[in-house]
Design a protein around this motif. Structure first.
Motif, PDB file in Angstrom:
ATOM      1  N   VAL B 109     -12.670 -62.410  27.263  1.00  0.00           N
ATOM      2  CA  VAL B 109     -11.408 -61.831  27.735  1.00  0.00           C
ATOM      3  C   VAL B 109     -10.613 -61.256  26.567  1.00  0.00           C
ATOM      4  O   VAL B 109     -10.178 -60.100  26.598  1.00  0.00           O
ATOM      5  CB  VAL B 109     -10.563 -62.909  28.456  1.00  0.00           C
ATOM      6  CG1 VAL B 109      -9.211 -62.340  28.844  1.00  0.00           C
ATOM      7  CG2 VAL B 109     -11.297 -63.417  29.683  1.00  0.00           C
ATOM      8  N   VAL B 120      -1.401 -60.729  23.877  1.00  0.00           N
ATOM      9  CA  VAL B 120      -0.971 -61.084  25.221  1.00  0.00           C
ATOM     10  C   VAL B 120      -2.132 -61.684  26.021  1.00  0.00           C
ATOM     11  O   VAL B 120      -1.962 -62.657  26.756  1.00  0.00           O
ATOM     12  CB  VAL B 120      -0.367 -59.855  25.912  1.00  0.00           C
ATOM     13  CG1 VAL B 120      -0.173 -60.107  27.386  1.00  0.00           C
ATOM     14  CG2 VAL B 120       0.963 -59.522  25.270  1.00  0.00           C
ATOM     15  N   LEU B 121      -3.330 -61.118  25.863  1.00  0.00           N
ATOM     16  CA  LEU B 121      -4.488 -61.689  26.557  1.00  0.00           C
ATOM     17  C   LEU B 121      -4.713 -63.131  26.111  1.00  0.00           C
ATOM     18  O   LEU B 121      -4.998 -64.012  26.916  1.00  0.00           O
ATOM     19  CB  LEU B 121      -5.746 -60.858  26.272  1.00  0.00           C
ATOM     20  CG  LEU B 121      -5.838 -59.529  27.013  1.00  0.00           C
ATOM     21  CD1 LEU B 121      -7.061 -58.748  26.555  1.00  0.00           C
ATOM     22  CD2 LEU B 121      -5.897 -59.762  28.516  1.00  0.00           C
ATOM     23  N   ILE B 123      -2.516 -65.208  25.002  1.00  0.00           N
ATOM     24  CA  ILE B 123      -1.478 -66.054  25.587  1.00  0.00           C
ATOM     25  C   ILE B 123      -1.822 -66.357  27.047  1.00  0.00           C
ATOM     26  O   ILE B 123      -1.683 -67.489  27.517  1.00  0.00           O
ATOM     27  CB  ILE B 123      -0.095 -65.367  25.503  1.00  0.00           C
ATOM     28  CG1 ILE B 123       0.359 -65.254  24.050  1.00  0.00           C
ATOM     29  CG2 ILE B 123       0.936 -66.134  26.305  1.00  0.00           C
ATOM     30  CD1 ILE B 123       1.622 -64.440  23.865  1.00  0.00           C
ATOM     31  N   ALA B 124      -2.313 -65.331  27.756  1.00  0.00           N
ATOM     32  CA  ALA B 124      -2.683 -65.536  29.163  1.00  0.00           C
ATOM     33  C   ALA B 124      -3.803 -66.569  29.260  1.00  0.00           C
ATOM     34  O   ALA B 124      -3.780 -67.449  30.125  1.00  0.00           O
ATOM     35  CB  ALA B 124      -3.118 -64.215  29.792  1.00  0.00           C
ATOM     36  N   VAL B 125      -4.778 -66.481  28.354  1.00  0.00           N
ATOM     37  CA  VAL B 125      -5.901 -67.422  28.403  1.00  0.00           C
ATOM     38  C   VAL B 125      -5.430 -68.852  28.182  1.00  0.00           C
ATOM     39  O   VAL B 125      -5.775 -69.765  28.949  1.00  0.00           O
ATOM     40  CB  VAL B 125      -6.971 -67.031  27.349  1.00  0.00           C
ATOM     41  CG1 VAL B 125      -7.963 -68.160  27.157  1.00  0.00           C
ATOM     42  CG2 VAL B 125      -7.691 -65.774  27.777  1.00  0.00           C
ATOM     43  N   SER B 127      -2.466 -70.051  28.593  1.00  0.00           N
ATOM     44  CA  SER B 127      -1.599 -70.488  29.682  1.00  0.00           C
ATOM     45  C   SER B 127      -2.417 -70.885  30.909  1.00  0.00           C
ATOM     46  O   SER B 127      -2.110 -71.874  31.576  1.00  0.00           O
ATOM     47  CB  SER B 127      -0.621 -69.378  30.062  1.00  0.00           C
ATOM     48  OG  SER B 127       0.106 -68.978  28.940  1.00  0.00           O
ATOM     49  N   LEU B 128      -3.461 -70.100  31.203  1.00  0.00           N
ATOM     50  CA  LEU B 128      -4.328 -70.443  32.336  1.00  0.00           C
ATOM     51  C   LEU B 128      -5.007 -71.782  32.093  1.00  0.00           C
ATOM     52  O   LEU B 128      -5.079 -72.631  32.986  1.00  0.00           O
ATOM     53  CB  LEU B 128      -5.377 -69.346  32.559  1.00  0.00           C
ATOM     54  CG  LEU B 128      -4.870 -68.054  33.187  1.00  0.00           C
ATOM     55  CD1 LEU B 128      -5.975 -67.007  33.239  1.00  0.00           C
ATOM     56  CD2 LEU B 128      -4.355 -68.312  34.605  1.00  0.00           C
TER      57      LEU B 128
ATOM     58  N   VAL C 228       5.106 -60.548  27.076  1.00  0.00           N
ATOM     59  CA  VAL C 228       4.144 -60.097  28.083  1.00  0.00           C
ATOM     60  C   VAL C 228       4.652 -58.837  28.781  1.00  0.00           C
ATOM     61  O   VAL C 228       3.912 -57.855  28.919  1.00  0.00           O
ATOM     62  CB  VAL C 228       3.880 -61.219  29.115  1.00  0.00           C
ATOM     63  CG1 VAL C 228       3.173 -60.667  30.338  1.00  0.00           C
ATOM     64  CG2 VAL C 228       3.066 -62.327  28.487  1.00  0.00           C
ATOM     65  N   SER C 231       4.348 -55.795  26.403  1.00  0.00           N
ATOM     66  CA  SER C 231       3.021 -55.266  26.109  1.00  0.00           C
ATOM     67  C   SER C 231       2.301 -54.785  27.344  1.00  0.00           C
ATOM     68  O   SER C 231       1.509 -53.854  27.251  1.00  0.00           O
ATOM     69  CB  SER C 231       2.165 -56.279  25.352  1.00  0.00           C
ATOM     70  OG  SER C 231       2.700 -57.518  25.437  1.00  0.00           O
ATOM     71  N   PHE C 265      -1.041 -69.006  37.917  1.00  0.00           N
ATOM     72  CA  PHE C 265      -2.382 -68.415  37.870  1.00  0.00           C
ATOM     73  C   PHE C 265      -2.328 -66.943  38.255  1.00  0.00           C
ATOM     74  O   PHE C 265      -2.892 -66.085  37.590  1.00  0.00           O
ATOM     75  CB  PHE C 265      -3.333 -69.152  38.821  1.00  0.00           C
ATOM     76  CG  PHE C 265      -3.775 -70.490  38.317  1.00  0.00           C
ATOM     77  CD1 PHE C 265      -4.869 -70.598  37.466  1.00  0.00           C
ATOM     78  CD2 PHE C 265      -3.092 -71.644  38.677  1.00  0.00           C
ATOM     79  CE1 PHE C 265      -5.271 -71.834  36.995  1.00  0.00           C
ATOM     80  CE2 PHE C 265      -3.494 -72.887  38.208  1.00  0.00           C
ATOM     81  CZ  PHE C 265      -4.585 -72.975  37.367  1.00  0.00           C
ATOM     82  N   TYR C 268      -0.717 -64.796  35.361  1.00  0.00           N
ATOM     83  CA  TYR C 268      -1.536 -64.525  34.177  1.00  0.00           C
ATOM     84  C   TYR C 268      -2.816 -63.778  34.520  1.00  0.00           C
ATOM     85  O   TYR C 268      -3.309 -62.981  33.713  1.00  0.00           O
ATOM     86  CB  TYR C 268      -1.815 -65.825  33.426  1.00  0.00           C
ATOM     87  CG  TYR C 268      -0.592 -66.268  32.665  1.00  0.00           C
ATOM     88  CD1 TYR C 268      -0.135 -65.532  31.578  1.00  0.00           C
ATOM     89  CD2 TYR C 268       0.140 -67.376  33.046  1.00  0.00           C
ATOM     90  CE1 TYR C 268       1.006 -65.894  30.895  1.00  0.00           C
ATOM     91  CE2 TYR C 268       1.279 -67.761  32.365  1.00  0.00           C
ATOM     92  CZ  TYR C 268       1.713 -67.017  31.289  1.00  0.00           C
ATOM     93  OH  TYR C 268       2.842 -67.372  30.611  1.00  0.00           O
ATOM     94  N   VAL C 271      -1.814 -60.283  34.570  1.00  0.00           N
ATOM     95  CA  VAL C 271      -1.647 -59.785  33.199  1.00  0.00           C
ATOM     96  C   VAL C 271      -3.006 -59.415  32.608  1.00  0.00           C
ATOM     97  O   VAL C 271      -3.196 -58.336  32.039  1.00  0.00           O
ATOM     98  CB  VAL C 271      -0.945 -60.849  32.316  1.00  0.00           C
ATOM     99  CG1 VAL C 271      -1.022 -60.466  30.857  1.00  0.00           C
ATOM    100  CG2 VAL C 271       0.499 -61.006  32.753  1.00  0.00           C
ATOM    101  N   ILE C 272      -3.984 -60.329  32.777  1.00  0.00           N
ATOM    102  CA  ILE C 272      -5.307 -60.060  32.220  1.00  0.00           C
ATOM    103  C   ILE C 272      -5.901 -58.804  32.851  1.00  0.00           C
ATOM    104  O   ILE C 272      -6.416 -57.914  32.155  1.00  0.00           O
ATOM    105  CB  ILE C 272      -6.240 -61.275  32.433  1.00  0.00           C
ATOM    106  CG1 ILE C 272      -5.774 -62.442  31.554  1.00  0.00           C
ATOM    107  CG2 ILE C 272      -7.680 -60.919  32.113  1.00  0.00           C
ATOM    108  CD1 ILE C 272      -6.572 -63.706  31.722  1.00  0.00           C
ATOM    109  N   VAL C 275      -4.053 -55.626  31.536  1.00  0.00           N
ATOM    110  CA  VAL C 275      -4.319 -55.315  30.130  1.00  0.00           C
ATOM    111  C   VAL C 275      -5.771 -54.880  29.927  1.00  0.00           C
ATOM    112  O   VAL C 275      -6.061 -54.040  29.079  1.00  0.00           O
ATOM    113  CB  VAL C 275      -3.956 -56.523  29.236  1.00  0.00           C
ATOM    114  CG1 VAL C 275      -4.349 -56.254  27.804  1.00  0.00           C
ATOM    115  CG2 VAL C 275      -2.471 -56.798  29.313  1.00  0.00           C
TER     116      VAL C 275
END
Lengths: 388, 325, 287
Positions: B109, B120-121, B123-125, B127-128, C228, C231, C265, C268, C271-272, C275
């Motif tokens: 990812v 940001v990716l 951070i998303a990872v 956080s998940l 977030v 970006s 969930f 994010y 977001v993934i 992006v």
């Protein structure tokens, strides 16, 4: 650099020179960080106790050593606790705001020959982690269960539960659902909200759609409660007569001023209200207010710390100032006294505090918002505790 | 000639290991009552070293590196608490494996972004992963933490004692082994390739080298290193909390790396030691307002040592050498 | 149907709050190329000032907004002069270290000066009253936030695209050396843009305070959210930030309504997904 090391060494040596009559108590709590208010209340409770009772027990002088643990961080908790025991030479441990921090410290109590008096961490199973853990706060099960009876008494049949999605929230939900269904009520829905939810409007929409007559909610004391109560009012639930019920975390006194009129009429069950009417509490509030400096900041962790100090003082009396954790813990099993919150005792079986749980209503009296006690559930144990 | 140039790095490594071991011995005797703190620092060092591999050596920006640390901690903890795998060495191996898997998966990812979007990716990872660990509370204990981890004595002999001696010695040996391994890796052609990718991925790709696959591989290696750190933390603390899988821990690790100097193994270790030690001391002296002082330290470092502590030490060293010809 | 409209209204209000509070960061990150993690700290300072002005001094809300914006900019000027100026053009990681340090200091000072408890901003009664939208009622302060968002977006677009200052700013960003050679005072341009960004942060802190309450850890709690939004939108793009804030606001609001237990969930994962499809953000104007 070498001078720094030398200074540190000197400091360490000087601190490990034992004065025969000084007993150190290590206190671990969130003195900075998001929960700094609660740590400050630990300190206020301790200072209040020392102001009322003096800092000597028999011939021994009490000294408090504070260590900061800003967030739930078990490995740091273990390191700080170990340092307090082996380097500072503390004979007693107190504090611990978060459950994982207390759990991480528990395994070293027996070897360190040190009892731990938990001033806050509220997960039922924590007392099982070590026979040397004593708790003077509450558990979420203990404070949430009586609310089920309150709801039934008020003729509420259908309820939706809404809790923050983490340990204490799940405990509150389980406690309430168990009590409420056993009393013949119906849970129409149970929602769990992520911890960092900040806009609660969609949740309020769900509550509206569920057709429940009342909502049982749990959120940790602090910023999120503001948005929750505000959304509850702004989305018309209060006007529609959907009663909001919650354990007292949602309405801790320092947040009440911020919640303002929106919170009026909110019903909560909890073990302590700053407004509790008793001579013991009047003395406590006076001393604790002086200690914390600002009356508006006084909250429930202070009373956990105050009573924790009482328990530790009894331990010191029982051991005559010698380090003997087993005797100390044994001495306070079954101990009962009048706390600022009312009559309390230590359950000898699980070393957790038995106490009154009060139903309170948020009211505006004499220019301030208070939790006004309107009903008492006497001698409540911890319904969430199971023997290991 | 070629034998000399091959032998020199080995000699350097030996010297470095001896120096590090010496420092560890000194610390052991100088601070016998702070071994739990030192062990915590070593676990963090492994996380920061791991971060250095992907950020300092390969140029992947991440604010989510605690994912791999937490994966190692939880894997070792769950195997110990739920399946009775309590042998510390086995727990370390499980942590490393879990970290490597988590590293490879999360890289799939994270490597889809560049620069800011990569941050940001990541951070998303993390956080998940944090949310998932909170949700799966039957396995992880959720926010109450995973307890009931009771590691058996090391080699069946050395108990994990109150003073943390066993844990500290094990941690030091582990750190030295990882250090040597990483020195070899970052000098290898593979390590050079990673540095090349950091400097100019387009050119490396034009040369026909597989950029993506190389970075995934590096991520897996880094994951194993951080996973070891997580497992070490689980063994030493006996509790795993959600903080080991958080954005905050990730951000702290990045701060430590930049503080020490990214792209250097010594930088990663020195940054961690300096930051955690400083934080511990300052917060013991003033438990209420220490954060301000830590903040001032960070600002001062940027102003006066923009290349990190290691960079500053090197600059001073250079100046001293020039002063005495 | 009313439920869908109701959710949409909540989503719009929430998205606009996100926009107002993040757009200043988009200016610093996109136009000035500074990863300013202390953005939330400045928003927090704005919130504290507004709280003090309305609660302690009893002055009206409008004065509070003005005081918050000006006060925060005043506090930020020496920081720009002595700290930020040193990290313009530095590596990302250096900027991260410096701005996290500044955040820590501001949190510590706020905790010391204002105390650790929650602070609220007193709203005028017009903003507290519910407004009837036909299908539901909504708090007036949410509509106010939407209005502020629209005004800010329009004004920023005008300043950057249509004024001489905007021309100088874009020139300084594209090539500082060349702009300098052509007589643009780049230092001055940067200082003004920084003040603009900080002013926007303070404004966002005040307008958003009903959803994101003011307390010392505000600066850390919402750091990720702001980062977030910026970006995903594409740093430096006003439209991008607007679209991202509204989109993410919609995802989060809908997620909270449909499946609150999996709310994070959805957020994010969205977001993934975004992006991965738009690596430079929805409307990234710079790489």
């Amino acid at each position: 650099m070498s001078r720094l090391v030398l200074t540190m060494l000197a400091l360490m040596l000087s601190s490990s020179v034992a004065f025969a009559d000084t007993i150190k108590i290590g206190v671990v709590g969130p003195f900075s960080g998001p929960a700094a208010l609660q740590g400050r209340n630990f300190q206020a409770g301790i200072d209040a106790w020392l102001a009322v009772n003096g800092n000597t027990i028999d011939d021994d002088t009490i000294e408090i050593v504070y260590r900061d643990l800003p967030a739930a961080d078990p490995s740091q908790s273990a390191a700080l606790t170990q340092e307090l025991i082996v380097s500072e030479g503390v004979q007693y441990l107190g504090g611990y705001y978060y459950t994982p921090d207390a759990l991480a410290a528990a395994p070293i109590l027996e070897e360190g020959n040190v009892p731990m008096v938990v001033f806050n961490a509220a997960t039922s199973a924590l007392v099982n982690a070590s026979p040397f853990v004593v708790r003077t706060s509450f558990t979420t099960w203990q404070t949430s269960t009586p609310m089920a009876a309150v709801a039934r008494e008020r003729g509420i049949d259908k309820i939706i539960t809404v809790v923050s999605d983490y340990g204490p929230g799940v405990d509150a939900e389980n406690a309430f659902v168990t009590g409420f269904t056993a009393a013949g009520g119906q849970i129409v829905e149970s929602l769990r909200m992520p911890m960092n939810t900040n806009d609660f409007s969609p949740i309020m929409q769900r509550i509206k759609d569920s057709g429940a007559e009342a909502v049982f909610a749990f959120l940790p004391a602090g910023p999120a409660t503001l948005g929750f109560v505000q959304a509850y009012v702004e989305n018309g639930l209060k006007d529609a007569g959907v009663q909001l019920l919650a354990p007292g975390d949602l309405a801790q006194e320092p947040d009440l001023a911020a919640l303002g009129d929106n919170a009026l009429g909110l019903l909560t069950t909890f073990h302590y209200a700053v407004s509790h009417d008793s001579p013991e509490n009047a003395a406590f509030v006076k001393a604790a207010t002086t200690a914390i400096g600002n009356a508006e900041q006084l909250s429930f962790p202070a009373v956990g710390a105050y009573d924790g100090m009482y328990v530790i003082s009894k331990m010191i009396e029982a051991t005559g100032g010698k380090q003997d954790a087993a005797t100390a813990v044994e001495a306070v099993k079954g101990l009962s006294w009048i706390s600022p919150r009312g009559p309390v005792s230590i359950n000898p079986e699980n070393r957790h505090i038995t106490q009154n749980i009060y139903l309170r209503e948020v009211a505006f009296e004499d220019g301030e918002y208070i939790n006004k006690e309107i009903q008492t559930f006497e001698n409540q144990g911890d319904p969430g505790w199971k023997a290991p | 000639m070629s034998t000399v140039s091959k032998a020199r790095p080995v000699v350097q490594d030996m010297i470095a290991v001896l120096i590090l071991a010496g420092i560890a011995v000194v610390l052991f005797f100088l601070f016998p009552t702070n071994l739990a703190l030192l062990t915590r620092i070593i676990a963090m060092m492994l996380l920061v070293l791991s971060l250095d591999l992907v950020t300092g050596y390969s140029g992947v920006a991440t604010l989510g590196h605690a994912t791999v640390f937490g994966a190692g901690a939880y894997a070792a903890g769950i195997f110990a608490a739920k399946f009775g795998v309590t042998d510390p060495l086995l727990m370390l191996a499980i942590g490393a494996l879990a970290g490597a898997i988590a590293g490879a998966l999360s890289s799939l990812v994270i490597l889809r972004g560049h620069g800011l979007s990569q941050l940001v990716l990541s951070i998303a990872v993390v956080s998940l992963a944090h949310e998932a660990a909170n949700k799966l509370s039957q396995w992880t204990g959720g926010s109450d933490g995973l307890s009931g981890i009771l590691p058996s004595p090391l080699f069946g002999v050395f108990r994990f004692d109150l003073f943390g001696r066993t844990a500290f010695i094990m941690a030091v040996v582990l750190l030295l082994a990882v250090f040597v391994g990483l020195r070899i890796i970052v000098r290898s052609p593979f390590g050079m390739l990673c540095r090349g990718i950091k400097q100019d991925p387009v050119r490396v790709r034009a040369m026909g080298a597989p950029v993506y696959a190389t970075l995934v591989k590096m991520y897996a290696i880094a994951g194993a290193v951080a996973g070891l750190g997580g497992a070490l933390s689980a063994i030493a603390t006996k509790v795993v909390g959600l903080d080991s899988l958080s954005f905050t821990t990730s951000a702290e690790a990045l701060v430590m790396l930049v503080l020490g100097g990214a792209g250097r193994l010594f930088g990663a270790m020195l940054g961690t030691l300096a930051f955690v030690w400083f934080e511990d001391r300052v917060s013991a002296i003033n438990p209420f307002h220490w954060l301000t002082i830590v903040g001032v330290l960070l600002v001062v470092v940027v102003l006066f040592a923009p290349k990190g502590l290691v960079g500053a030490i090197e600059a001073i060293w250079q100046r001293l050498r020039r002063a005495r010809p | 149907m009313p439920t869908i409209l109701s959710i949409a209204a909540d989503a719009l209000a929430y998205g606009m709050v996100l926009f107002v509070i993040s757009i200043g960061l988009s200016v610093t990150m996109g136009l000035m190329k500074v990863v300013n993690l202390a953005h939330g700290a400045f928003a927090m300072i704005g919130g504290y000032i507004a709280s003090y002005v309305t609660q302690q001094m009893g002055l009206p809300f409008g004065v509070a907004i003005l005081a918050a914006v000006l006060g925060t900019v005043l506090i930020a000027i020496p920081l720009e002069r002595f700290l930020y100026r040193r990290i313009y053009g530095a590596r990302d990681l250096t900027q991260v270290l410096m701005t996290i340090g500044i955040t820590f200091v501001i949190i510590g000072v706020a905790n010391f000066v204002m105390g650790p408890s929650l602070k609220t901003i007193a709203l005028p009664s017009e903003l507290q009253a519910p407004v009837d939208l036909g299908f539901r009622t909504i708090a007036a302060h949410k509509l106010f936030a939407v209005a502020v968002g629209v005004v800010v977006a329009g004004a920023l677009w005008f300043i950057i695209e249509r004024t001489p200052f905007g021309v100088r700013l874009r020139a300084s960003v594209d090539d500082a050396a060349m702009a300098g050679a052509l007589g643009v005072k780049t230092k001055w341009v940067y200082a003004v843009s920084f003040a603009l960004a900080i002013g926007l942060a303070a404004l966002g802190g005040v307008v958003g305070a009903q959803l994101l309450p003011i307390e010392p850890y505000y600066a850390m709690h919402y750091m990720v959210t702001f980062l977030v939004v910026v970006s995903v939108g594409g740093a430096g793009s006003i439209t991008g930030a607007l679209v991202a804030a509204l989109l993410l606001g919609a995802v989060q609001t809908t997620g909270r309504y449909l499946m609150p237990e999996y709310g994070e969930f959805f957020f994010y994962l969205a977001v993934i997904a975004i992006v991965c499809v738009f690596p430079n953000g929805l409307m990234g104007r710079f790489k």
